[in-house]
Enzyme design. Sequence first.
Site, PDB file in Angstrom:
ATOM      1  CB  VAL A 141       5.869  11.250 -19.934  1.00  0.00           C
ATOM      2  CG1 VAL A 141       5.505   9.773 -19.857  1.00  0.00           C
ATOM      3  CG2 VAL A 141       4.696  12.051 -20.495  1.00  0.00           C
ATOM      4  CE  LYS A 176      -3.298  12.122 -27.968  1.00  0.00           C
ATOM      5  NZ  LYS A 176      -3.841  13.214 -27.132  1.00  0.00           N
TER       6      LYS A 176
END
EC number: 1.1.1.3
Lengths: 413, 413
Positions: free
Chosen positions: B12, B200
């Site tokens: 990332v 999440k």
Amino acid sequence: MFQIALMGHGVVGSGVAEVFYKNRKSIEKRAGQEMEIKYILDLRDFPGLAYSDKFIKDFETIVNDDEVKVVAEVMGGLHPAFEFVKRCLEAGKSVVTSNKELVAAKGAELLAIAKAKNVNFLFEASVGGGIPIIRPLHQCLAANEIDEIAGILNGTTNFILTKMIREGMAFSDALKLAQELGYAEKDPTADVEGIDACRKICILASIAFGKHIYPEHVYTEGISKITLEDVSYAEAWGGVIKLIGRAKRDENGKVTIMVSPAFVSGESQLASVSDVFNGILVRGDATGDVVFYGKGAGKLPTASAVVADVIDCVKNWGIFKAPFWVAEEDDAVLDYKDTEIAFYLRVRCDEADKALNKAKELFGEVTPLRVPSLTGEVGFVTGIIGEEQAQKAAKAMESAGYPVLGKVRVLDY
Amino acid sequence: MFQIALMGHGVVGSGVAEVFYKNRKSIEKRAGQEMEIKYILDLRDFPGLAYSDKFIKDFETIVNDDEVKVVAEVMGGLHPAFEFVKRCLEAGKSVVTSNKELVAAKGAELLAIAKAKNVNFLFEASVGGGIPIIRPLHQCLAANEIDEIAGILNGTTNFILTKMIREGMAFSDALKLAQELGYAEKDPTADVEGIDACRKICILASIAFGKHIYPEHVYTEGISKITLEDVSYAEAWGGVIKLIGRAKRDENGKVTIMVSPAFVSGESQLASVSDVFNGILVRGDATGDVVFYGKGAGKLPTASAVVADVIDCVKNWGIFKAPFWVAEEDDAVLDYKDTEIAFYLRVRCDEADKALNKAKELFGEVTPLRVPSLTGEVGFVTGIIGEEQAQKAAKAMESAGYPVLGKVRVLDY
């Protein structure tokens, strides 16, 4: 206390009042301010409501009241909405609207005023009803270059096409049903001929590409010529027919934009968007394809988008945070005749092979499509060819004795 | 000039640098400020890059440099990410992160510090990769009460299930393929057992309901026990098996939340979310169902979400605009054993009718499911029943001589 004015108490307007009073506590919490609706502008009377005392008939009351900081325009139509919104912005009020006609025609002008006055002009409800799309386009995808947008932007036509696809209903019957159910207007032209979808793709393209794209520069084709035979050929091809508004920017910054029915692959996320739902695909250089799906119209979904914009205006008082684009003198839109796409055609013929040979001669490589129940005709899909070439070749097919019974663009997503 | 620091230069982190330098002009335009990456913190060396001179190995350099206003934490893991982020916020720097473990475990604590310091703590990239979901949940749906969220939140397990559904690949083979393709880690536990999806859904529920929902309070079941037979019964039922994280609030404010495999109807928008894609359904009281779809992971999608957050921090310097929720002493989560849902079961039997009669006795009304190729067994779907009742009834089926071969929850969307 933030005072708000509502202009219009039709379907969306009454929904805004309903959502506001129902969820007021959490709305105020999210806005960080106490809020009240001070005026509702409507020429009609609405006795017997809990908020009947708020109705007024004179716009001047709103524009001249300095206590009113935020105005929600939910009247629809270009006039007098445009004049009212312009004067509110000039008077230093933030404005939110669900009026796609207004934003598509006058967005650049109104945004320039808002920016100069350091107020906001927000219009989340103008596209996709309750689907958050304007804000994600503007903010969340800020780190992306947006290459392309394609969407099912009109619920009425999607309902009609769904009935044709799933139940074999003819276009005219499906339209009649849509009217009975209140999905289509008595005069359905704006929906059926793609005018509504055109306004919406213009708004999305203006945000994505930073220049005002005017509806009058956009080639727009509706669904009134789509037949059940076309639906069958689409199925034979492996997809469905949808009314798609799409916009794409090329390396030179020129925009290819169009509204038309199109074959969409069954694998596509857009293929499964049915009934009155909308789906919008945004292709970013970093995110890849992102799809937003939900009810594209309706009282409460649209009203909730309006109220969310009002909250944003209150929360960000004094900070311009609307999307922004400029009006351009020269036309940013590429003439659609100079663009390229694949086509499906359906032609009358006695011998399919001969017709397909002729098609190859005129269109280049084609993929035959056959629907066993349809005799005396054949369908085919071309490669990517120029719009003008396709028009000329279709005419030449006719001259060669193969009348064209249907012609629909074919997308690759 | 806004100076930025990157903590971590893995997948990332390197994506963030790539997106930033590639789209820098439009990023700065959108942020309204010139921006530069001043430091990249990583213990490894990265010679030969255009920005190799920016690497540092000591976190203190970042936290003590007042020029650094925004820090992007893309290291992952809870420690030392938590300590680093906390110190950056306390030092008056805005922080953005893609670290779902951090946000799910420490969100309330970090948000409280950010709010007190009037800086931002943003984490769009922590859920759904490049799909804008955190911000729409927080802002665009501000006028809604959110009743329910359900999502396919983990791309690895969705890839595995897609291979099982479409190609009849066994779980272990599909997992191996996912590892070969780099979609699954060597130790796939966090993905396969639902731990990642749990983090999440906790983040989404915390935003939607305003209270921190801790992963350790959430019943979490992975997909490792799902068989191809279960996949066939789901098909016979008219749907597919997906790993779903879902959260729902009842009238008393208590939250029902769970991660588990589930039958999802073929009509559902979630059913067509395949491969490594994610799809998240948000049910609001005004909008109805809205679905967000896109790539839930990957270098560039996730990086673009991080960069969008950085832009937001720069643009809104001095204004706290992160989502916000509080840590609660008492547990907001309803014990899953006290919740209700429908179940599919598959039992071994000699005579299907007898087994189904027993099932009726124990589970109440059931709908039989039959897969012609599977003999010596039968499947059925129960009505909505209590989790505990379902457990007891399943045990009683076993005691009655009908071994339970599969048991999966059944959703109504």
